[in-house]
Design a protein around this motif. Structure first.
Motif, short mmCIF file in Angstrom:
data_model
loop_
_atom_site.label_atom_id
_atom_site.label_comp_id
_atom_site.label_asym_id
_atom_site.label_seq_id
_atom_site.Cartn_x
_atom_site.Cartn_y
_atom_site.Cartn_z
N ASN B 90 0.85 -1.17 0.00
CA ASN B 90 0.00 0.00 0.00
C ASN B 90 0.89 1.22 0.00
O ASN B 90 1.79 1.30 0.81
CB ASN B 90 -0.85 -0.03 1.28
CG ASN B 90 -2.13 0.72 1.11
OD1 ASN B 90 -2.47 1.15 0.02
ND2 ASN B 90 -2.83 0.90 2.19
N ARG B 92 -0.98 1.57 -4.07
CA ARG B 92 -0.90 0.71 -5.24
C ARG B 92 0.11 1.29 -6.24
O ARG B 92 0.02 2.43 -6.63
CB ARG B 92 -2.27 0.61 -5.89
CG ARG B 92 -3.26 -0.09 -5.00
CD ARG B 92 -4.62 -0.11 -5.60
NE ARG B 92 -4.66 -0.96 -6.78
CZ ARG B 92 -5.74 -1.12 -7.51
NH1 ARG B 92 -6.84 -0.51 -7.19
NH2 ARG B 92 -5.72 -1.91 -8.55
N ARG B 93 1.06 0.41 -6.62
CA ARG B 93 2.07 0.85 -7.60
C ARG B 93 2.37 -0.28 -8.55
O ARG B 93 2.35 -1.45 -8.15
CB ARG B 93 3.36 1.24 -6.87
CG ARG B 93 3.27 2.61 -6.29
CD ARG B 93 4.64 3.17 -6.00
NE ARG B 93 4.50 4.34 -5.17
CZ ARG B 93 4.93 4.43 -3.93
NH1 ARG B 93 5.55 3.42 -3.38
NH2 ARG B 93 4.74 5.54 -3.25
N GLU B 94 2.69 0.03 -9.77
CA GLU B 94 3.14 -0.95 -10.77
C GLU B 94 2.17 -2.14 -10.85
O GLU B 94 2.57 -3.29 -10.99
CB GLU B 94 4.54 -1.46 -10.41
CG GLU B 94 5.61 -0.39 -10.36
CD GLU B 94 6.00 0.12 -11.72
OE1 GLU B 94 5.50 -0.42 -12.72
OE2 GLU B 94 6.77 1.10 -11.78
N SER B 95 0.86 -1.86 -10.77
CA SER B 95 -0.11 -2.95 -10.68
C SER B 95 -0.04 -3.89 -11.87
O SER B 95 -0.10 -5.11 -11.72
CB SER B 95 -1.52 -2.38 -10.57
OG SER B 95 -1.62 -1.59 -9.44
N GLU B 96 0.12 -3.32 -13.06
CA GLU B 96 0.09 -4.16 -14.26
C GLU B 96 1.24 -5.15 -14.27
O GLU B 96 1.06 -6.35 -14.53
CB GLU B 96 0.14 -3.28 -15.51
CG GLU B 96 -1.21 -2.77 -15.93
CD GLU B 96 -1.11 -1.83 -17.11
OE1 GLU B 96 -0.23 -2.06 -17.96
OE2 GLU B 96 -1.89 -0.88 -17.15
N THR B 99 0.80 -7.83 -11.60
CA THR B 99 -0.18 -8.82 -12.04
C THR B 99 0.44 -9.79 -13.04
O THR B 99 0.25 -11.01 -12.96
CB THR B 99 -1.37 -8.10 -12.71
OG1 THR B 99 -1.86 -7.12 -11.83
CG2 THR B 99 -2.47 -9.08 -13.04
N GLN B 127 -3.22 -3.49 -0.14
CA GLN B 127 -4.11 -3.20 -1.28
C GLN B 127 -3.55 -3.71 -2.59
O GLN B 127 -4.24 -4.36 -3.36
CB GLN B 127 -4.26 -1.67 -1.41
CG GLN B 127 -5.12 -1.04 -0.41
CD GLN B 127 -6.50 -0.83 -0.94
OE1 GLN B 127 -6.75 -1.12 -2.09
NE2 GLN B 127 -7.38 -0.37 -0.11
N ASN B 128 -2.28 -3.40 -2.82
CA ASN B 128 -1.70 -3.67 -4.12
C ASN B 128 -1.74 -5.15 -4.44
O ASN B 128 -2.25 -5.57 -5.49
CB ASN B 128 -0.25 -3.16 -4.13
CG ASN B 128 0.24 -2.91 -5.52
OD1 ASN B 128 -0.53 -2.99 -6.47
ND2 ASN B 128 1.50 -2.62 -5.65
N PHE B 131 -5.45 -6.53 -5.09
CA PHE B 131 -6.06 -6.32 -6.40
C PHE B 131 -5.29 -7.05 -7.50
O PHE B 131 -5.88 -7.57 -8.44
CB PHE B 131 -6.16 -4.83 -6.70
CG PHE B 131 -7.23 -4.16 -5.90
CD1 PHE B 131 -8.56 -4.37 -6.22
CD2 PHE B 131 -6.93 -3.35 -4.83
CE1 PHE B 131 -9.56 -3.78 -5.47
CE2 PHE B 131 -7.92 -2.76 -4.08
CZ PHE B 131 -9.24 -2.97 -4.39
N CYS B 132 -3.94 -7.10 -7.35
CA CYS B 132 -3.15 -7.79 -8.38
C CYS B 132 -3.44 -9.28 -8.35
O CYS B 132 -3.52 -9.93 -9.41
CB CYS B 132 -1.67 -7.52 -8.16
SG CYS B 132 -1.24 -5.82 -8.44
#
Lengths: 340, 347
Positions: B90, B92-96, B99, B127-128, B131-132
């Motif tokens: 937390n 959120r960073r670099e989510s893509e 994932t 969080q990050n 969601f990922c």
């Protein structure tokens, strides 16, 4: 150099925020200390507000407004101590001075947060047989009186003015006290008024949660009205007009309406619910676990069918058997073939 | 008013105290500006040197991170820890990219991903990764992990998320039933989707266990909601027991919203005691409960007024209803088809 100036600006902002925080920290105890002194001044403040004998409507209105204003101010200073406020108001019983003939002024002030319980009690303390005809006779002129009629259950006595209002009203949208009026219409309506009532119900707010009203009307065709509501909600969704519901909640509203329609035996609504179950985003389901909820959309479907299987299997089963499905009112479920 | 004055005075005082500091800071900044201007002009190649060996960015470090071929479960867990070390949970960073990295974990270790989601019960932590992991789970073909999810359920309870997502309750009924049998009905921590899974696969012999769980009282509204439509289940027994609990707890009859929900279920199953309590409420002056209309199958606020209207044919003012009920109570019968209480002679 630009970077350096920016940094010094940021420093100044940070210092300023710190100053504000410190000031608040110092001032809060001071304000709290201050509040303890307030109640002592109250009796004089209340005593200063008086209603003359045989007051005109303007005088009474000013009197109530002054009491409301005083309570608003005291309430704010007193750190929203709601129970304390009610206690003080109950001691002075200032609203009892308002004559019965002007009771509509009290009723229309029921929406004021701080004084609401005391006004309600002041109305309840009066002789019901005296205020009942006054409230009912004033209903045409003062629509807010419907609150009191609902509170005491005087629908039968007020049937005539309520029916007059029903005929005059075209939409529930924007009508003050719409919840109370809808209840009154439902309670007083006879079968000849049902068509008009349906028209109003479709334009009301949070329809799915008021279907119990329809259940309580003898001989009312619930499915017909709910289908009209579904059409209206879909139209609202398409036009982007959420009709009082939050846009994000309008999908939930639509799902609820489908559930109600399915409970009344609508196969198409069941089909819609199965579509919802199979086309939802996975993160919706996974968030249920996070917030401690359960899979409502699955339950919306399984409560109406006896078939057991995965979401996909249910969709296939429904596709294969759709034409043969009959609603079994005894089991409250759709069954294949003959109904019980 | 004194409070506001004091507040203002404090603010002013503090402002005065801090202004020299601000001014000082500004002047010192100007000073550094002036001093830095000269050496920079003299030392031109210094920034170029810094560019030659830059600190590796999180993005670079993530890109370099790779799983070995045929990784074991431990290696995958270490891989996830490594990602978390580079990109904190937390904000959120670099989510893509995260994932993408998470979805390289082989499908047989998907339980590691569901574990991330299942462990994340608090709303703001991690969080990050949360969601990922959800996004990564979606990159797998559902049929590829169906057997893995069902077989691994006893060891990895987090896999229930996949069962719920696709509705595979019937495939996983054995492990779910096994868990239902060993679950303590008075447990404080039973996620509602587990309870839903229990209801989906319950057989006759499990009904007593479900009844006990409902009496436990936590998440009562949701439990009753689910049990209401369970076929063959004696729902009336459960709601009547819940109503007895409510009566014991609220001896002063100051009912809360959840109590009204229990009452509305009990009254729909023919409990005349509830009807009597509700009618007694009618003559009380101020009803705090209004416009609270969530979570009941009745879909309307379970206020006394509504409950009476829904389940009683008699019409009149509140006082008349009370009088009528007191004289006719013994001759009232519940009609299950219409869900209404009717006089014996009309029935």
């Amino acid at each position: 150099m630009p970077p350096l100036t920016q940094r010094s600006n940021a420093d100044a902002v940070a210092r300023f925020c710190l100053v504000i925080l410190l000031a608040l920290a110092c001032a809060l105890p001071a304000a709290a200390q201050n509040n303890d002194e307030e109640p002592g001044a109250e009796p004089e403040q209340y005593a200063a507000i008086v209603l003359p004998d045989n007051p005109t409507r303007q005088q009474t209105q000013a009197y109530i407004a002054e009491l409301v204003k005083l309570n608003d101010r005291l309430g704010e200073l007193g750190g929203f101590d709601y129970s304390k406020r009610i206690e003080f108001l109950a001691t002075y019983q200032k609203f009892d001075a308002v004559p019965d003939q002007q009771i509509d002024l009290l009723i229309s002030n029921l929406r004021q947060w701080y004084v609401k319980p005391e006004i309600a009690n002041s109305i309840a303390r009066r002789d019901k047989e005296v205020i009942k005809p006054i409230i009912i006779a004033g209903l045409d002129k003062h629509p807010a009186n419907i609150i009191a009629i609902r509170h005491f259950g005087w629908y039968d006595d007020a049937k005539e003015p309520i029916m007059r209002k029903l005929e005059k009203t075209d939409t529930m949208k924007g009508l003050a006290n719409d919840d109370n009026w809808l209840h009154a219409f439902a309670y007083a309506a006879e079968p000849k008024h049902y068509a008009k009532f349906k028209q109003l119900f479709v334009t009301s707010f949070r329809r799915s949660q008021r279907v119990g009203l329809l259940e309580s009307m003898p001989g009312y065709d619930i499915l017909d009205t709910i289908q009209a509501c579904i059409v209206a909600t879909e139209k609202n969704l398409a036009s982007g007009d959420p009709q009082g519901d939050y846009t994000s909640q309008i999908y939930i509203e639509l799902e609820r309406l489908w559930v109600i329609a399915a409970r009344a035996g609508d196969v198409d609504a069941l089909g819609e619910l199965i579509d919802v179950l199979n086309n939802r985003k996975p993160e919706v389901v996974l968030s249920y676990f996070r917030v401690g909820d359960f899979d409502m959309q699955r339950d919306n479907v399984t409560q109406f069918i006896e078939f057991k299987g995965s979401n996909k299997e249910i969709a296939q089963w429904f596709k294969a058997n759709r034409d043969k499905l009959v609603f079994d009112a005894f089991k409250n479920r759709f069954v294949v073939g003959e109904a019980f | 008013m004194d409070g506001y004055l004091k507040l203002l005075a404090c603010a002013l005082l503090l402002l005065l105290l801090c202004t020299p500091a601000v001014a000082e800071g500004e002047s010192s900044n100007e000073a550094t500006e002036a001093t830095q201007a000269q050496p920079e002009a003299a030392n031109e190649p210094a920034p170029v040197e810094a560019e030659k060996q830059p600190e590796p960015t999180p993005r670079d470090r993530l890109t370099q991170l790779e799983l070995p071929d045929n990784p074991t479960r431990e290696q995958c867990a270490a891989f996830i820890d490594a990602i978390r070390a580079i990109v904190p949970g937390n904000p959120r960073r670099e989510s893509e990219l995260v994932t993408k990295k998470l979805s390289t974990i082989p499908v047989k270790h998907i339980a590691l991903l569901t574990q991330i989601v299942a462990n994340n019960r608090a709303l703001i932590s991690d969080q990050n990764m949360y969601f990922c992991a959800i996004a990564a789970i979606q990159t797998y073909e559902p049929e590829s992990y169906r057997k893995i999810a069902v077989d691994g359920l006893p060891e990895n309870p987090g896999l229930i998320l996949l069962i719920v997502q696709h509705g595979w309750y019937q495939s996983a009924k054995d492990p779910i039933r096994a868990k239902l049998e060993v679950t303590d009905p008075f447990t404080k921590d039973l996620p509602m989707i587990w309870f839903q899974a229990f209801v989906e696969v319950a057989e006759k012999q499990h009904y007593e266990q479900l009844h006990q769980m409902a009496l436990n009282g936590r998440n009562l509204r949701r439990k009753l909601y689910l049990l209401d439509t369970l076929q063959g289940y004696d729902f009336a027994k459960t709601v009547n027991a819940c109503w007895d609990n409510v009566k014991q707890i609220r001896k002063d009859k100051s009912f809360r919203y959840d109590d009204y929900v229990v009452m509305s279920y009990a009254i729909r199953n023919g409990n005349i005691d509830v009807l009597a309590t509700v009618i007694d409420k009618l003559t009380k002056p101020f009803q705090g409960i209004a416009n609270m209309n969530y979570y009941t199958r009745g879909d309307t606020a379970p206020t006394p007024e509504f409950l009476i209207r829904r389940h009683l044919d008699f019409r009149g003012t509140n006082q008349e209803i009370v009088d009528w009920f007191n004289t006719n109570r013994d001759s009232l019968v519940f009609d299950n088809a219409t869900k209404r209480f009717q006089l014996l002679e009309d029935f």
